[in-house]
Design a protein around this motif. Structure first.
Motif: not given
Length: 67
Positions: A22, A49, A54
């Motif tokens: 990421f 995430m 994220i």
């Protein structure tokens, strides 16, 4: 090729790999077949995430049934 073992478990290694992915890549693709392994991978990535806040768009791309 000699294997190099780390002093971390598989889950910690996954977390480290996700951090790298990421951080380094703008677009991330996950292949999902609907099986147990790809289902687990998808859920681990989504959990990562969420835990790291994220905010990326999740797009679905489907192949036609017949190629």
């Amino acid at each position: 090729m000699t294997r190099k073992y780390l002093d971390i478990n598989v889950y910690e290694a996954f977390q480290n790999r996700m951090e790298y992915i990421f951080r380094e890549f703008e677009n991330i693709y996950i292949s999902f077949s609907g099986g147990k392994d790809s289902g687990l991978l998808l859920n681990l990535v989504l959990d990562y995430m969420k835990a790291h806040n994220i905010q990326k768009n999740l797009d679905r791309h489907r192949f036609p049934k017949k190629l």
